[in-house]
Design a protein around this motif. Structure first.
Motif, PDB file in Angstrom:
ATOM      1  N   GLY A   1      41.527  36.064 -31.799  1.00  0.00           N
ATOM      2  CA  GLY A   1      40.634  36.927 -31.039  1.00  0.00           C
ATOM      3  C   GLY A   1      41.085  38.369 -31.127  1.00  0.00           C
ATOM      4  O   GLY A   1      41.782  38.758 -32.071  1.00  0.00           O
ATOM      5  N   VAL A   2      40.698  39.133 -30.110  1.00  0.00           N
ATOM      6  CA  VAL A   2      40.943  40.576 -30.142  1.00  0.00           C
ATOM      7  C   VAL A   2      41.886  40.956 -29.005  1.00  0.00           C
ATOM      8  O   VAL A   2      41.727  40.488 -27.871  1.00  0.00           O
ATOM      9  N   VAL A   3      42.837  41.816 -29.307  1.00  0.00           N
ATOM     10  CA  VAL A   3      43.794  42.282 -28.297  1.00  0.00           C
ATOM     11  C   VAL A   3      43.057  43.226 -27.344  1.00  0.00           C
ATOM     12  O   VAL A   3      42.439  44.206 -27.768  1.00  0.00           O
ATOM     13  N   THR A   4      43.127  42.910 -26.056  1.00  0.00           N
ATOM     14  CA  THR A   4      42.397  43.717 -25.069  1.00  0.00           C
ATOM     15  C   THR A   4      43.324  44.625 -24.251  1.00  0.00           C
ATOM     16  O   THR A   4      42.905  45.673 -23.776  1.00  0.00           O
ATOM     17  N   ARG A   5      44.565  44.229 -24.055  1.00  0.00           N
ATOM     18  CA  ARG A   5      45.531  45.081 -23.339  1.00  0.00           C
ATOM     19  C   ARG A   5      46.922  44.842 -23.920  1.00  0.00           C
ATOM     20  O   ARG A   5      47.221  43.713 -24.337  1.00  0.00           O
ATOM     21  N   VAL A   6      47.748  45.862 -23.934  1.00  0.00           N
ATOM     22  CA  VAL A   6      49.124  45.666 -24.386  1.00  0.00           C
ATOM     23  C   VAL A   6      50.080  46.094 -23.276  1.00  0.00           C
ATOM     24  O   VAL A   6      49.828  47.050 -22.546  1.00  0.00           O
ATOM     25  N   GLY A   7      51.161  45.356 -23.145  1.00  0.00           N
ATOM     26  CA  GLY A   7      52.159  45.657 -22.121  1.00  0.00           C
ATOM     27  C   GLY A   7      53.122  46.740 -22.578  1.00  0.00           C
ATOM     28  O   GLY A   7      53.111  47.162 -23.744  1.00  0.00           O
ATOM     29  N   GLU A   8      53.962  47.137 -21.643  1.00  0.00           N
ATOM     30  CA  GLU A   8      54.959  48.188 -21.901  1.00  0.00           C
ATOM     31  C   GLU A   8      55.850  47.817 -23.089  1.00  0.00           C
ATOM     32  O   GLU A   8      56.258  46.658 -23.238  1.00  0.00           O
ATOM     33  N   GLY A   9      56.095  48.782 -23.939  1.00  0.00           N
ATOM     34  CA  GLY A   9      57.053  48.589 -25.028  1.00  0.00           C
ATOM     35  C   GLY A   9      56.471  47.943 -26.274  1.00  0.00           C
ATOM     36  O   GLY A   9      57.177  47.779 -27.265  1.00  0.00           O
ATOM     37  N   VAL A  10      55.187  47.588 -26.237  1.00  0.00           N
ATOM     38  CA  VAL A  10      54.602  46.957 -27.428  1.00  0.00           C
ATOM     39  C   VAL A  10      54.108  48.054 -28.362  1.00  0.00           C
ATOM     40  O   VAL A  10      53.286  48.883 -27.978  1.00  0.00           O
ATOM     41  N   THR A  11      54.628  48.071 -29.579  1.00  0.00           N
ATOM     42  CA  THR A  11      54.233  49.126 -30.516  1.00  0.00           C
ATOM     43  C   THR A  11      53.553  48.569 -31.762  1.00  0.00           C
ATOM     44  O   THR A  11      52.691  49.210 -32.346  1.00  0.00           O
ATOM     45  N   GLU A  12      53.944  47.370 -32.169  1.00  0.00           N
ATOM     46  CA  GLU A  12      53.462  46.862 -33.467  1.00  0.00           C
ATOM     47  C   GLU A  12      52.054  46.292 -33.387  1.00  0.00           C
ATOM     48  O   GLU A  12      51.404  46.093 -34.419  1.00  0.00           O
ATOM     49  N   ILE A  13      51.586  46.004 -32.175  1.00  0.00           N
ATOM     50  CA  ILE A  13      50.229  45.463 -31.976  1.00  0.00           C
ATOM     51  C   ILE A  13      49.495  46.443 -31.066  1.00  0.00           C
ATOM     52  O   ILE A  13      50.058  46.890 -30.062  1.00  0.00           O
ATOM     53  N   THR A  14      48.262  46.773 -31.395  1.00  0.00           N
ATOM     54  CA  THR A  14      47.525  47.702 -30.539  1.00  0.00           C
ATOM     55  C   THR A  14      46.187  47.107 -30.111  1.00  0.00           C
ATOM     56  O   THR A  14      45.687  46.154 -30.723  1.00  0.00           O
ATOM     57  N   GLU A  15      45.642  47.712 -29.044  1.00  0.00           N
ATOM     58  CA  GLU A  15      44.363  47.265 -28.511  1.00  0.00           C
ATOM     59  C   GLU A  15      43.307  47.282 -29.623  1.00  0.00           C
ATOM     60  O   GLU A  15      43.260  48.213 -30.422  1.00  0.00           O
TER      61      GLU A  15
END
Ligand SMILES: NC(=O)c1ccc[n+]([C@@H]2O[C@H](COP(=O)([O-])OP(=O)(O)OC[C@H]3O[C@@H](n4cnc5c(N)ncnc54)[C@H](OP(=O)(O)O)[C@@H]3O)[C@@H](O)[C@H]2O)c1
Length: 330
Positions: free
Chosen positions: A60-74
């Motif tokens: 599916g599609v990433v809808t929110r990213v938590g603190e410190g996540v850089t390699e995956i984006t919304e």
């Protein structure tokens, strides 16, 4: 958001529940699940597990990213990895503590929160429906054919039946320039396998001595590699159909969980037996790269709506499918 939950009573006992998803924590991402696919394991889990969201395979599609996540984006389109914490390196015991749809909640939900290292971008141009077929069946076939002694061009591979793992095995064999021998209980399915490039097809219902048919097709030598999805009931014949110094990837238990195997033919034919349990995120990335370059497309037998999840399970259980059974969540 809606999610199914296992109750331990088989797939007829699946419960559709309303659940709240929290915020993705540090290092986590939220994914709006657009599609899932079923594996034989999900039939077993439906009988064994309770209180957990089923299915290892979803995209599916990433809808929110938590603190410190850089390699995956919304907005990234991703698939979950079967073992959320097996990123690279050797298999390890604790990876079983985070196997989606078994020890932890899986993907049969409208939305999930996963560690960022437990998701992976899907092959370029792939829809979520296509990508949902990859995490378990495809990666298992890939691991079996690449991570042991790699199947080389001109070598031969034996694939048992026309389920998810075996059909991806056939497609990878084509990709590697290997010779593929595939069995099925259905002539119709074998015809489709030939149209996908299978070099030799054997109906194991009509030919109970299919191991001898494999030897006949390989000048009496046997194949270089077997993707052994049958388990105890097929293993002796798989071993007999393997060439000296060949390898058997132990993958499945379609004929049941236990049985006796005579070790002597393994020794006398110098065969390598290798247990394969899905694969790591690094293997998944390698597989996706190969899929992109070679333009592979998954064989999807049938797609069900989210509300028809039980029907999808029933279809898989009936074994009339070829390749993958998918659930569309959109
Ligand atoms: N170790 C791992 O990491 C891993 C990963 C994935 C799957 N698995 C295991 O591998 C097996 C296959 O999984 P899957 O998801 O690909 O299953 P699946 O899609 O449900 O495949 C079912 C197909 O297997 C074939 N089959 C059934 N009994 C057979 C037999 N005695 N001999 C030959 N073929 C037989 C049938 O094909 P035909 O109709 O063509 O006869 C059937 O349609 C399962 O045991 C599963 O648990 C293990």
């Amino acid at each position: 958001m809606r999610a199914y939950q296992l109750t331990g009573g088989g797939f007829d006992g699946l419960q559709l529940m309303d659940r709240t998803t929290g915020e993705p924590g540090p290092g986590e991402v939220e994914v709006r699940v657009e599609a899932t696919s079923l594996n034989y394991r999900d039939l077993m889990m439906a009988k064994r597990a309770a209180g957990v969201v089923p299915l290892s395979d979803g995209a599916g599609v990433v809808t929110r990213v938590g603190e410190g996540v850089t390699e995956i984006t919304e907005g990234d389109r991703v698939a979950g990895t079967f073992f959320s914490h097996w990123v690279d390196g050797r298999a390890f015991a604790a990876m079983h503590n985070a196997a989606l749809g078994g020890s932890v909640d899986g993907m049969l939900a409208e939305s999930v929160i996963l560690p960022a290292h437990g998701v992976i971008p899907v092959p370029a141009g792939w829809t979520s429906t296509q990508a949902a077929t990859l995490p378990c069946a495809a990666l298992t076939a890939w691991n079996a054919m690449v991570e042991g002694r790699q199947l080389g061009a001109g070598q031969s591979v034996l694939l048992l039946g026309t389920g998810g793992v075996s059909v991806f095995g056939l497609q990878f064999a084509e990709m590697f320039g290997a010779r593929s021998i595939i069995t099925s209980s259905s002539d119709h399915k074998l015809e489709i396998m030939r149209s996908m490039g299978a070099d030799v097809t054997i109906n194991y219902a009509d030919t109970p001595d299919w191991d001898k048919a494999v030897l006949d097709a390989t000048d009496g030598e046997g194949v270089d590699l077997v993707l052994e999805v049958g388990g105890a009931g097929t293993l002796p014949k798989s071993i007999a159909a393997t060439r000296f110094d060949g390898q058997v990837a132990l993958i499945g238990i379609l004929t049941g969980p236990a049985g006796e195997t005579n070790p002597f033919p393994i020794v006398s034919r110098s065969i390598t037996m290798r247990g394969v349990y899905v694969g790591s995120r690094r293997m998944f990335a390698d597989m996706n790269a190969a899929i992109e370059v070679n333009g592979l497309e998954p064989l999807i037998d049938r797609t069900y709506a989210f509300d028809q999840a039980r029907d999808a399970y029933r279809h898989l259980e009936g074994q009339s499918h070829i390749g993958k059974v998918v659930i569309d969540h959109t």
